[in-house]
Design a protein around this motif. Structure first.
Motif, PDB file in Angstrom:
ATOM      1  N   THR A   8      -1.104  32.213   0.036  1.00 51.52           N
ATOM      2  CA  THR A   8       0.256  32.688  -0.199  1.00 51.52           C
ATOM      3  C   THR A   8       1.093  31.582  -0.808  1.00 51.52           C
ATOM      4  O   THR A   8       1.184  30.497  -0.274  1.00 51.52           O
ATOM      5  N   VAL A   9       1.677  31.868  -1.955  1.00 46.98           N
ATOM      6  CA  VAL A   9       2.511  30.869  -2.619  1.00 46.98           C
ATOM      7  C   VAL A   9       3.798  30.722  -1.852  1.00 46.98           C
ATOM      8  O   VAL A   9       4.306  31.681  -1.293  1.00 46.98           O
ATOM      9  N   SER A  10       4.362  29.502  -1.806  1.00 45.94           N
ATOM     10  CA  SER A  10       5.547  29.273  -0.992  1.00 45.94           C
ATOM     11  C   SER A  10       6.699  30.150  -1.438  1.00 45.94           C
ATOM     12  O   SER A  10       6.887  30.425  -2.610  1.00 45.94           O
ATOM     13  N   ARG A  11       7.469  30.586  -0.440  1.00 47.22           N
ATOM     14  CA  ARG A  11       8.593  31.476  -0.699  1.00 47.22           C
ATOM     15  C   ARG A  11       9.596  30.835  -1.651  1.00 47.22           C
ATOM     16  O   ARG A  11      10.096  31.457  -2.573  1.00 47.22           O
ATOM     17  N   ARG A  12       9.873  29.579  -1.442  1.00 46.54           N
ATOM     18  CA  ARG A  12      10.881  28.935  -2.283  1.00 46.54           C
ATOM     19  C   ARG A  12      10.449  28.896  -3.738  1.00 46.54           C
ATOM     20  O   ARG A  12      11.216  29.217  -4.641  1.00 46.54           O
ATOM     21  N   ALA A  59       1.433  37.063  -2.825  1.00 47.03           N
ATOM     22  CA  ALA A  59       2.614  36.420  -3.406  1.00 47.03           C
ATOM     23  C   ALA A  59       3.681  37.462  -3.733  1.00 47.03           C
ATOM     24  O   ALA A  59       4.867  37.284  -3.423  1.00 47.03           O
ATOM     25  N   VAL A  60       3.258  38.553  -4.356  1.00 49.04           N
ATOM     26  CA  VAL A  60       4.194  39.628  -4.669  1.00 49.04           C
ATOM     27  C   VAL A  60       4.708  40.267  -3.382  1.00 49.04           C
ATOM     28  O   VAL A  60       5.902  40.582  -3.249  1.00 49.04           O
ATOM     29  N   GLY A  61       3.818  40.449  -2.408  1.00 52.68           N
ATOM     30  CA  GLY A  61       4.223  41.037  -1.143  1.00 52.68           C
ATOM     31  C   GLY A  61       5.262  40.211  -0.418  1.00 52.68           C
ATOM     32  O   GLY A  61       6.196  40.755   0.200  1.00 52.68           O
ATOM     33  N   GLU A  62       5.155  38.895  -0.509  1.00 50.48           N
ATOM     34  CA  GLU A  62       6.146  38.034   0.136  1.00 50.48           C
ATOM     35  C   GLU A  62       7.510  38.193  -0.519  1.00 50.48           C
ATOM     36  O   GLU A  62       8.546  38.251   0.169  1.00 50.48           O
ATOM     37  N   LEU A  63       7.521  38.268  -1.831  1.00 57.02           N
ATOM     38  CA  LEU A  63       8.789  38.498  -2.534  1.00 57.02           C
ATOM     39  C   LEU A  63       9.402  39.830  -2.134  1.00 57.02           C
ATOM     40  O   LEU A  63      10.615  39.941  -1.919  1.00 57.02           O
ATOM     41  N   PHE A  64       8.546  40.844  -2.062  1.00 57.79           N
ATOM     42  CA  PHE A  64       9.039  42.186  -1.745  1.00 57.79           C
ATOM     43  C   PHE A  64       9.638  42.235  -0.339  1.00 57.79           C
ATOM     44  O   PHE A  64      10.709  42.809  -0.126  1.00 57.79           O
ATOM     45  N   THR A  65       8.959  41.639   0.631  1.00 53.87           N
ATOM     46  CA  THR A  65       9.465  41.692   2.002  1.00 53.87           C
ATOM     47  C   THR A  65      10.640  40.745   2.215  1.00 53.87           C
ATOM     48  O   THR A  65      11.393  40.921   3.169  1.00 53.87           O
ATOM     49  N   PHE A 287       7.342  47.396  -8.005  1.00 58.53           N
ATOM     50  CA  PHE A 287       7.684  45.977  -7.916  1.00 58.53           C
ATOM     51  C   PHE A 287       6.495  45.110  -8.350  1.00 58.53           C
ATOM     52  O   PHE A 287       6.663  44.120  -9.074  1.00 58.53           O
ATOM     53  N   PHE A 288       5.299  45.462  -7.910  1.00 52.36           N
ATOM     54  CA  PHE A 288       4.085  44.724  -8.276  1.00 52.36           C
ATOM     55  C   PHE A 288       3.949  44.697  -9.793  1.00 52.36           C
ATOM     56  O   PHE A 288       3.749  43.626 -10.403  1.00 52.36           O
ATOM     57  N   LEU A 289       4.059  45.865 -10.436  1.00 55.00           N
ATOM     58  CA  LEU A 289       3.900  45.913 -11.886  1.00 55.00           C
ATOM     59  C   LEU A 289       5.009  45.142 -12.605  1.00 55.00           C
ATOM     60  O   LEU A 289       4.765  44.558 -13.666  1.00 55.00           O
ATOM     61  N   GLU A 290       6.207  45.124 -12.030  1.00 55.96           N
ATOM     62  CA  GLU A 290       7.297  44.373 -12.660  1.00 55.96           C
ATOM     63  C   GLU A 290       6.989  42.882 -12.728  1.00 55.96           C
ATOM     64  O   GLU A 290       7.454  42.181 -13.634  1.00 55.96           O
TER      65      GLU A 290
END
Length: 328
Positions: A8-12, A59-65, A287-290
């Motif tokens: 998982t890539v860091s949130r920041r 990574a996308v999931g972390e952004l979404f949540t 969101f994933f496709l974006e």
């Protein structure tokens, strides 16, 4: 469920990376708002499948949540085939990630259980062969040599069995299990569909174990998705592949240009059409496709080739048609 925090890539970093793309995702989801105007999207998203796609999906999931903290995003790294067979096609997950297209027998299993998969490409991978950093004889390999190393028909035991100039030392092999799309793709493109993959190797669905195995032995070789190599490039060495026109190293650029053959491959996520009737599932798919054209996120942070805008647009059209069908 895989709990490998390195995947998982860091949130920041991710929040800085997606910027406007993330904002676009928020705009796409604001239809689900309460009377106060605050986002009220909630519910469960269950995802199974490819360990190769897993770093991008998480990574996308972390952004979404981050945007929708009331959504419970539950990704599992099960392998492409393992996910289709044991989770997605039996109706237990809403998405299955895959590092190769769904196979006819998997489509039939899904159909038998009333699950209709929607194929969406999310990136391109440069499947990477790795050796130990001290290996000074196999930093370049032909496709024929790769075939010989991994084929059940030849099954050499020592490096010198492949090339007499190479060491008289036992080959140690590390790779994905037969539940993996990476395994399937390697057979198709290197060994040939009529051939079979040797089974006397250390198989795993945990790509970190492939890295560790190759790192620990001078005489080891393995293969895995490019993102895992880039995260560990100081621990192992990537092998340049000669497909007949000279050796080409795996990279974002060579995968994007088409030079890195035959190991460049599309990566997919498959939402279930029925699940797309749920708001959080549909909005996450959008969101994933974006994010799929975001160079910073997909290429620099994770390690895959982003989609072009035309590719992205085509995938979005496919998704929107499926959402419309699911909700009508």
């Amino acid at each position: 469920m895989s709990t490998d925090s390195d995947a998982t890539v860091s949130r920041r970093r991710l929040l800085a990376a997606v910027g406007a793309a993330g904002a676009a995702g928020v705009a796409g989801c604001t239809q689900n708002t309460g009377g106060s105007g605050e986002a009220s999207l909630s519910g469960q998203i269950n995802m199974s499948g490819s360990s190769t796609v897993y770093p991008l999906a998480t990574a996308v999931g972390e952004l979404f949540t981050d945007e929708y903290p009331e959504v419970n995003f539950n990704p599992q790294s099960t392998g492409s085939g393992g996910g289709f067979q044991n989770f997605f096609c039996t109706g237990e997950t809403d998405f299955n990630n895959a590092s190769r297209p769904i196979q006819p027998e998997e489509e039939q299993l899904c159909a038998d259980n009333g699950v209709e998969p929607i194929e969406l490409q999310v990136a391109t991978d440069a499947l990477t062969v790795i050796v130990n950093p001290d290996n000074d004889w196999a930093s370049e390999l032909t496709v024929e040599e790769l075939d010989q190393l991994w084929s059940a028909e030849t099954q050499p035991q020592q490096w010198s069995d492949v090339n007499s100039d190479w060491p008289d030392e036992d080959i140690e092999l590390f790779g994905p299990s037969d539940a993996s799309g990476t395994y399937d793709y390697f057979i198709e493109e290197v060994i040939g569909e009529e051939g079979s993959h040797r089974q006397d190797y250390s198989s795993t669905e945990q790509d970190r174990q492939i890295i560790s195995g190759v790192e620990d032995s001078e005489y080891a070789i393995g293969y895995l998705g490019f993102a895992y190599y880039t995260q560990n490039s100081e621990r192992v060495q990537a092998v340049a592949i000669d497909n007949g026109d000279g050796a080409v190293e795996p990279s974002i650029d060579t995968a994007r240009s088409g030079e890195y053959q035959p190991l460049s491959r599309p990566l997919f996520t498959y939402p279930a059409r029925g699940s797309l009737s749920e708001d959080q599932i549909a909005e996450f798919a959008r969101f994933f496709l974006e994010q799929t054209t975001d160079e910073q996120l997909v290429a620099e942070d994770v390690g895959y080739v982003p989609l072009t805008e035309d590719q992205q647009s085509a995938q979005q059209e496919t998704l929107e048609a499926a959402i419309e069908d699911a909700t009508n």
